[in-house]
Structures are given as C-alpha cells and as structure tokens.
Write a protein that holds these residues in place. Structure first.
Motif, PDB file in Angstrom:
ATOM      1  N   THR A  96      14.336   5.749   3.488  1.00 44.23           N
ATOM      2  CA  THR A  96      13.987   4.345   3.430  1.00 44.23           C
ATOM      3  C   THR A  96      14.486   3.628   4.667  1.00 44.23           C
ATOM      4  O   THR A  96      15.477   4.034   5.295  1.00 44.23           O
ATOM      5  N   ALA A  97      13.766   2.571   5.032  1.00 43.44           N
ATOM      6  CA  ALA A  97      14.203   1.700   6.109  1.00 43.44           C
ATOM      7  C   ALA A  97      14.663   0.366   5.548  1.00 43.44           C
ATOM      8  O   ALA A  97      14.976  -0.544   6.306  1.00 43.44           O
ATOM      9  N   GLY A  98      14.675   0.272   4.211  1.00 44.06           N
ATOM     10  CA  GLY A  98      15.090  -0.973   3.592  1.00 44.06           C
ATOM     11  C   GLY A  98      14.076  -2.088   3.733  1.00 44.06           C
ATOM     12  O   GLY A  98      14.412  -3.265   3.617  1.00 44.06           O
ATOM     13  N   LYS A  99      12.815  -1.734   3.966  1.00 42.76           N
ATOM     14  CA  LYS A  99      11.755  -2.728   4.126  1.00 42.76           C
ATOM     15  C   LYS A  99      10.888  -2.773   2.877  1.00 42.76           C
ATOM     16  O   LYS A  99      10.845  -1.846   2.091  1.00 42.76           O
ATOM     17  N   LEU A 100      10.160  -3.874   2.750  1.00 44.62           N
ATOM     18  CA  LEU A 100       9.312  -4.066   1.577  1.00 44.62           C
ATOM     19  C   LEU A 100       8.171  -3.062   1.517  1.00 44.62           C
ATOM     20  O   LEU A 100       7.882  -2.495   0.468  1.00 44.62           O
ATOM     21  N   TYR A 101       7.492  -2.926   2.652  1.00 44.15           N
ATOM     22  CA  TYR A 101       6.246  -2.158   2.667  1.00 44.15           C
ATOM     23  C   TYR A 101       6.323  -0.985   3.639  1.00 44.15           C
ATOM     24  O   TYR A 101       7.047  -1.010   4.630  1.00 44.15           O
ATOM     25  N   CYS A 102       5.522   0.018   3.346  1.00 45.46           N
ATOM     26  CA  CYS A 102       5.340   1.111   4.289  1.00 45.46           C
ATOM     27  C   CYS A 102       4.529   0.594   5.465  1.00 45.46           C
ATOM     28  O   CYS A 102       3.578  -0.163   5.289  1.00 45.46           O
ATOM     29  N   SER A 103       4.876   1.041   6.627  1.00 39.03           N
ATOM     30  CA  SER A 103       4.116   0.661   7.826  1.00 39.03           C
ATOM     31  C   SER A 103       2.804   1.415   7.836  1.00 39.03           C
ATOM     32  O   SER A 103       2.783   2.638   7.778  1.00 39.03           O
ATOM     33  N   ARG A 104       1.705   0.675   7.931  1.00 37.60           N
ATOM     34  CA  ARG A 104       0.398   1.324   7.902  1.00 37.60           C
ATOM     35  C   ARG A 104       0.242   2.322   9.045  1.00 37.60           C
ATOM     36  O   ARG A 104      -0.330   3.381   8.883  1.00 37.60           O
ATOM     37  N   THR A 105       0.782   2.002  10.179  1.00 40.31           N
ATOM     38  CA  THR A 105       0.618   2.870  11.341  1.00 40.31           C
ATOM     39  C   THR A 105       1.807   3.784  11.589  1.00 40.31           C
ATOM     40  O   THR A 105       1.663   4.809  12.250  1.00 40.31           O
ATOM     41  N   GLY A 106       2.973   3.422  11.041  1.00 39.67           N
ATOM     42  CA  GLY A 106       4.166   4.197  11.385  1.00 39.67           C
ATOM     43  C   GLY A 106       4.859   4.870  10.237  1.00 39.67           C
ATOM     44  O   GLY A 106       5.942   5.446  10.417  1.00 39.67           O
ATOM     45  N   TRP A 107       4.258   4.842   9.041  1.00 39.08           N
ATOM     46  CA  TRP A 107       4.988   5.309   7.867  1.00 39.08           C
ATOM     47  C   TRP A 107       5.396   6.767   7.982  1.00 39.08           C
ATOM     48  O   TRP A 107       6.387   7.175   7.373  1.00 39.08           O
ATOM     49  N   ALA A 108       4.669   7.574   8.731  1.00 34.92           N
ATOM     50  CA  ALA A 108       4.952   9.001   8.797  1.00 34.92           C
ATOM     51  C   ALA A 108       5.868   9.383   9.954  1.00 34.92           C
ATOM     52  O   ALA A 108       6.106  10.567  10.194  1.00 34.92           O
ATOM     53  N   ARG A 109       6.357   8.405  10.667  1.00 34.37           N
ATOM     54  CA  ARG A 109       7.270   8.688  11.788  1.00 34.37           C
ATOM     55  C   ARG A 109       8.707   8.648  11.271  1.00 34.37           C
ATOM     56  O   ARG A 109       9.175   7.609  10.808  1.00 34.37           O
ATOM     57  N   GLY A 136       0.803  -1.213   0.000  1.00 28.49           N
ATOM     58  CA  GLY A 136       0.000   0.000   0.000  1.00 28.49           C
ATOM     59  C   GLY A 136       0.836   1.262   0.000  1.00 28.49           C
ATOM     60  O   GLY A 136       1.967   1.272   0.477  1.00 28.49           O
ATOM     61  N   ASN A 137       0.272   2.314  -0.545  1.00 29.75           N
ATOM     62  CA  ASN A 137       0.875   3.639  -0.490  1.00 29.75           C
ATOM     63  C   ASN A 137       0.077   4.503   0.477  1.00 29.75           C
ATOM     64  O   ASN A 137      -1.138   4.308   0.641  1.00 29.75           O
ATOM     65  N   TYR A 138       0.734   5.442   1.091  1.00 26.18           N
ATOM     66  CA  TYR A 138       0.082   6.277   2.096  1.00 26.18           C
ATOM     67  C   TYR A 138       0.395   7.746   1.833  1.00 26.18           C
ATOM     68  O   TYR A 138       1.461   8.079   1.309  1.00 26.18           O
ATOM     69  N   TYR A 139      -0.549   8.589   2.232  1.00 22.56           N
ATOM     70  CA  TYR A 139      -0.429  10.011   1.964  1.00 22.56           C
ATOM     71  C   TYR A 139      -0.889  10.801   3.183  1.00 22.56           C
ATOM     72  O   TYR A 139      -1.871  10.437   3.837  1.00 22.56           O
ATOM     73  N   ALA A 140      -0.199  11.895   3.445  1.00 20.83           N
ATOM     74  CA  ALA A 140      -0.652  12.794   4.497  1.00 20.83           C
ATOM     75  C   ALA A 140      -1.937  13.478   4.056  1.00 20.83           C
ATOM     76  O   ALA A 140      -2.129  13.773   2.874  1.00 20.83           O
ATOM     77  N   ASP A 141      -2.805  13.755   5.016  1.00 20.27           N
ATOM     78  CA  ASP A 141      -4.063  14.434   4.703  1.00 20.27           C
ATOM     79  C   ASP A 141      -3.820  15.781   4.040  1.00 20.27           C
ATOM     80  O   ASP A 141      -4.606  16.221   3.204  1.00 20.27           O
TER      81      ASP A 141
END
Length: 128
Positions: A98-111, A57-62
């Motif tokens: 990048t954190a070198g991980k496959l996916y963005c963290s649903r809950t932590g991607w913006a930290r 998934g991709n995530y975006y700030a409001d």
C-alpha cells in the motif's frame, strides 16, 4: 505504523483455487488502496491487481484477468486475493502493498515503486 501480513500460500495442483489474505494494521482500510504483487527469483515484482477504497477502480494484470477477485473486509482490516484455475506460471511469492492512498493509480498501479509499505510475502507453488 503500517503493517501488512500475508498468509494463505501453499502448494496447489494446476487448475485448483487459492485465497491469499493480507491483514493490515496502522491504516484505515476504508481509505486505503491495496495492491497485490508477485515475484519469482531473478525477476522484478509483477503487479497482479489493485483494490481501491470504496468507489475507486480496481485493476488487474492481463495475465490473471478473469481468474482473480480481490474482495476486502474493511471492518476486519483484511484484503484477499482469490485465484482460480492456477497454473505453474502462477508460482511466485505473493505480496500485498500500500501507498496509503485512496485509489489505485490508473497508470501506475503495477509499478512497485509506487508503494511504500509491503508485507513479507507468502509462497504459492502450483505443481502436480
């Protein structure tokens, strides 16, 4: 060694569009999530968006939802941040990370603390 290099910043007028680039090296972009942050003086870095690899998934700030896209060209090791309808409040230094991980963290991607590798940033100034 993972390296990220941003480019494409500059001075634009309100309402205009801009595309920022993040050139990556030392990682396989097919398996790496890349995030974009921005920072203004005196404030913490704000998560703008996160692009997962492949089917993630991709995530975006409001604050930017509906105005940005985050295409990537894995073969060229490039990730982009395309912004439209820019406003003065979008003025900031923009970073990819990048954190070198496959996916963005649903809950932590913006930290920001979720990410280990950062570029040097590129300045975007929106002003008439």
């Amino acid at each position: 060694q993972v390296q990220l290099v941003e480019s494409g910043g500059g001075l634009v007028q309100p309402g205009e569009s801009l595309r920022l680039s993040c050139r990556t090296s030392g990682l396989n972009l097919d398996y790496s999530a890349i995030a974009w942050f921005r920072q203004v003086p005196g404030k913490e870095r704000e998560g703008v968006s996160c692009s997962s690899s492949n089917l993630g998934g991709n995530y975006y700030a409001d604050s930017v939802k509906g105005r940005i896209t985050i295409p990537r060209d894995n073969a060229e090791n490039m990730v982009y941040l395309e912004m439209t309808a820019l406003q003065p409040e979008d003025t900031a230094v923009y970073y990819c990370a990048t954190a070198g991980k496959l996916y963005c963290s649903r809950t932590g991607w913006a930290r920001q603390y979720e990410y280990e590798y950062w570029g040097q940033g590129t300045q975007v100034t929106v002003s008439s």
